[in-house]
Write an enzyme that holds these catalytic residues in place. Sequence first.
Site, mmCIF file in Angstrom:
data_model
loop_
_atom_site.group_PDB
_atom_site.id
_atom_site.type_symbol
_atom_site.label_atom_id
_atom_site.label_comp_id
_atom_site.label_asym_id
_atom_site.label_seq_id
_atom_site.Cartn_x
_atom_site.Cartn_y
_atom_site.Cartn_z
ATOM 1 C CB SER A 121 -1.640 0.408 0.970
ATOM 2 O OG SER A 121 -2.052 1.193 0.333
ATOM 3 C CG ASP A 168 -3.987 -1.786 0.265
ATOM 4 O OD1 ASP A 168 -3.245 -2.189 1.306
ATOM 5 O OD2 ASP A 168 -4.167 -0.646 1.006
#
Length: 280
Positions: free
Chosen positions: A39, A154
């Site tokens: 991320s 993610d």
Amino acid sequence: MTPITLALGGGAALGWAHIGVIRTLQDAYIPIGAVAGTSMGAIVGACLAAERLDHLEEIARTANRRTVLGFLDPALNRHGLIGGRRVVREMIDHIGPETLLENLSIPAAMVAADLMTGEEVRLTHGPLIPAVRASIAVPSLFTPVKVDGRWLIDGGMVANVPVAAARAIGGAATLVAVDLFADYAGHAAAAMPDGRPRNALKTGRAGFLMLMRAQGMLTVRLNPPDALITPAIGHISTGAFLSAEELIEAGRVAAQAALPMIRAAITAQKSGNPSSLLNH
């Protein structure tokens, strides 16, 4: 000095702390030989490996409400609220549209999750920009990204502190991990100073941070890094993109405190007697 491998965890705006960690390592003449990021950790890791960290730090330190809102481009489909086109354009401007992961200055892995199988996906080859965009695709917020026939989201959903990915690309090098969600106590003290829940939003955020902290703790127990850096940033919101100065400084402070442990781990690694010395 022998290069280390970095595992940079996710945490949205809290990821600015990674910049302070890296600057401290550089100031201490500890070379970084490989990096894995999840991320926001993927964004910082990509800029580090592409030798563009100066540009990212400038963006962080000069950000204002207008520039932050500019990154929140509405999606043109129903798969997420944000399309991520502005993030992609910004990375293309600073890194280049044709940059490949295998051509970066150091080995790098961007960690995402396969939406269909729930598996961790480590992107180490191919175009860099889509790999980073996949790693930051927070479900429902950013639209998923299709890479090599897989829909990716993610990486924080499965490996927010990408220790395993870092070991895979760094080999036997000393592994230093950064967990941005370890300071739950700091969050609780700031959000609930009287020891009572305030409202549904704050309780929900506390639950999310608790979950992320638990995932990080489990990760480092199952696959311990040689040193763990845990910045004291629980009191700062994951959406506080305008708090770069404070977050970068917190990263510096935490990394500075961990330097003796990191140096000891490097020495042990060189002597053939590696140990796991976690900085709690």
